[in-house]
Design a protein around this motif. Structure first.
Motif, mmCIF file in Angstrom:
data_model
loop_
_atom_site.group_PDB
_atom_site.id
_atom_site.type_symbol
_atom_site.label_atom_id
_atom_site.label_comp_id
_atom_site.label_asym_id
_atom_site.label_seq_id
_atom_site.Cartn_x
_atom_site.Cartn_y
_atom_site.Cartn_z
ATOM 1 N N ALA A 186 6.726 23.093 -12.471
ATOM 2 C CA ALA A 186 8.028 22.873 -13.094
ATOM 3 C C ALA A 186 8.330 21.381 -13.076
ATOM 4 C CB ALA A 186 9.119 23.640 -12.363
ATOM 5 N N VAL A 245 11.159 18.735 -13.707
ATOM 6 C CA VAL A 245 12.597 18.556 -13.856
ATOM 7 C C VAL A 245 12.851 17.136 -14.377
ATOM 8 C CG1 VAL A 245 14.830 18.650 -12.704
ATOM 9 C CG2 VAL A 245 12.960 20.129 -11.927
ATOM 10 N N ILE A 282 18.336 23.927 -13.175
ATOM 11 C CA ILE A 282 17.414 23.777 -12.057
ATOM 12 C C ILE A 282 16.959 25.127 -11.513
ATOM 13 C CG2 ILE A 282 19.229 23.711 -10.302
ATOM 14 C CD1 ILE A 282 16.088 21.501 -10.392
ATOM 15 N N VAL A 307 13.186 26.582 -11.501
ATOM 16 C CA VAL A 307 12.068 26.235 -10.614
ATOM 17 C C VAL A 307 11.784 27.344 -9.613
ATOM 18 C CG1 VAL A 307 12.740 23.806 -10.799
ATOM 19 C CG2 VAL A 307 13.383 25.100 -8.753
ATOM 20 N N ALA A 352 8.142 28.375 -9.179
ATOM 21 C CA ALA A 352 7.130 27.331 -9.378
ATOM 22 C C ALA A 352 6.369 27.066 -8.090
ATOM 23 C CB ALA A 352 7.774 26.048 -9.875
ATOM 24 N N VAL A 379 7.039 21.685 -7.885
ATOM 25 C CA VAL A 379 8.218 21.178 -8.582
ATOM 26 C C VAL A 379 8.126 19.659 -8.604
ATOM 27 C CG1 VAL A 379 10.733 21.046 -8.617
ATOM 28 C CG2 VAL A 379 9.595 23.136 -7.802
ATOM 29 N N LEU A 410 18.224 19.023 -5.795
ATOM 30 C CA LEU A 410 17.462 20.220 -5.439
ATOM 31 C C LEU A 410 17.933 20.777 -4.104
ATOM 32 C CD1 LEU A 410 15.015 21.750 -6.722
ATOM 33 C CD2 LEU A 410 13.597 20.560 -5.055
ATOM 34 N N HIS A 415 16.917 26.950 -4.388
ATOM 35 C CA HIS A 415 16.215 26.875 -5.663
ATOM 36 C C HIS A 415 14.731 27.183 -5.559
ATOM 37 C CE1 HIS A 415 19.613 23.898 -6.676
ATOM 38 N NE2 HIS A 415 19.826 24.996 -7.380
ATOM 39 N N LEU A 416 14.145 27.102 -4.387
ATOM 40 C CA LEU A 416 12.699 27.004 -4.267
ATOM 41 C C LEU A 416 12.033 28.295 -3.826
ATOM 42 C CD1 LEU A 416 12.779 23.534 -2.544
ATOM 43 C CD2 LEU A 416 11.840 23.998 -4.818
ATOM 44 N N ALA A 456 6.750 26.525 -1.632
ATOM 45 C CA ALA A 456 6.676 25.601 -2.771
ATOM 46 C C ALA A 456 6.381 24.176 -2.302
ATOM 47 C CB ALA A 456 7.976 25.626 -3.561
ATOM 48 N N VAL A 468 7.176 20.174 -3.447
ATOM 49 C CA VAL A 468 8.071 19.353 -4.264
ATOM 50 C C VAL A 468 7.553 17.927 -4.260
ATOM 51 C CG1 VAL A 468 10.415 18.477 -4.564
ATOM 52 C CG2 VAL A 468 10.055 20.805 -3.684
#
Length: 353
Positions: free
Chosen positions: A155, A157, A209, A212, A215, A218, A229, A233-234, A238, A240
């Motif tokens: 993803a 952003v 957002i 994500v 994902a 990210v 973030l 969200h994650l 994940a 990042v």
């Protein structure tokens, strides 16, 4: 480095004004934050040379501080452009051949496009080398954290921005089985980008957002003054890659989501780099990719503008070739860190070194 030129690089205070201004002169850290906020907004403060840059033991450039904070630049674009223009004037007075636009000094000048008519100095926004380094980091993270899984989901952003669109096109050129979700608020540009790469890579678009959420990786490339973030969200486990300045992740995220790996994005290794008189928030031997692009152009004798607006793949390939000319000095993606601390990557995990 005979035949090379010199450069200047513009910076500004980021999220915490007192902390960042103290990098230029330590006693400034004693002044309350509210005083700085009012002073930077109201006073016509001139740009200042906060540091000189040495590479290979030679002075090669200067760091010029724009006295306007991140939120000030985003809230007052006209005033921000005027102050960036004054910083470029100072770069000319310092004898620089090329000036690089750091962080939001690039954003408020439309990636340097508003400075394109200047003929007294070359201008670059640093986004070509930033995109190159971010691509290198993405491929490293996929290779070393995917655990052999197929079709990793990336993803991006801020995909419609200058760096985001370039990274998207780089990944589409060699997708390596990945699928992309492109996230940005600007629907027309985002849709056009997705259409351009759809024949090469599986791609979806989104405008919040929340996209994500599933994902594997990210990539943060937004221009925002606030942490964006959050832990909600994650996906579990994940990764990042935060290549924003000011950054869009907080150290608190590591505590709230210990299963998530946050990697500092856009960091370049230049072992002999030293800043004298101040710093830009990185230790000796490391720089942001936009700074490195500016240095590369000066050290390889480039004259005139380079990256203005969105970098093309041709520009990215060119800056990579110029970096290879300077491989004896480094100019490659730095070993991974998380909020400055070295990390050792392992399959689907990482440990603080």
């Amino acid at each position: 480095m005979s035949g090379s030129g010199t450069f200047a690089f513009t910076v500004h205070p980021r999220g915490r004004l007192r902390e960042d201004l103290a990098r230029a002169w330590r006693p400034l850290g004693l002044v309350p934050e509210a005083v700085y906020d009012a002073a930077l907004r109201r006073l016509p403060l001139p740009p200042v040379t906060m540091a000189t840059a040495q590479i290979g033991g030679e002075r090669v450039g200067d760091v010029v501080l724009v006295p306007f904070g991140a939120r000030h630049l985003l809230a007052d674009v006209v005033g921000g452009r005027r102050r960036v223009g004054q910083a470029v004037d100072r770069a000319v007075a310092l004898g620089a051949d090329v000036v690089g636009l750091g962080a939001l000094t690039a954003t408020v000048t439309a990636g340097g496009m508003t400075l394109g008519e200047r003929t007294d100095i070359g201008v670059t926004n640093g986004n070509a080398f930033t995109a190159a380094i971010v691509e290198d980091q993405i491929r490293l993270l996929l290779d070393r954290t995917a655990g052999g899984g197929s079709r990793p989901h990336i993803a991006i952003v801020g995909a419609s921005g200058s760096v985001g669109s370039a990274v998207t096109r780089l990944l589409a050129r060699d997708p390596a089985g990945a699928r992309l979700t492109l996230i940005a608020r600007t629907a027309p540009r985002l849709d056009a980008l997705a259409a351009d790469v759809a024949d090469s890579v599986e791609v979806a678009v989104a405008h919040t957002i929340d996209a994500v959420a599933d994902a594997d990786l990210v990539v943060l490339l937004t221009a925002s003054a606030d942490t964006l973030l959050g832990p909600q969200h994650l996906a579990p486990g994940a990764v990042v890659l935060d290549a924003t300045q000011p950054r869009n992740t907080s150290p608190d995220l590591r505590v709230q989501r210990p299963d998530v790996l946050i990697v500092d994005g856009g960091i370049v290794s230049v072992p002999s780099l030293r800043l004298r008189g101040g710093d830009i928030g990185l230790p000796d031997g490391r720089s942001y990719a936009c700074f490195a692009e500016t240095a590369i152009l000066a050290l390889t004798g480039h004259r005139g503008h380079f990256s203005l607006g969105n970098p093309t793949l041709e520009r990215i390939d060119e800056i990579r070739a110029r970096a290879r000319e300077l491989s004896h000095l480094g100019f490659r993606a730095a070993e991974p860190t998380s909020f400055g601390a070295p990390i050792a990557l392992e399959s689907r995990s990482a440990v603080i070194a």
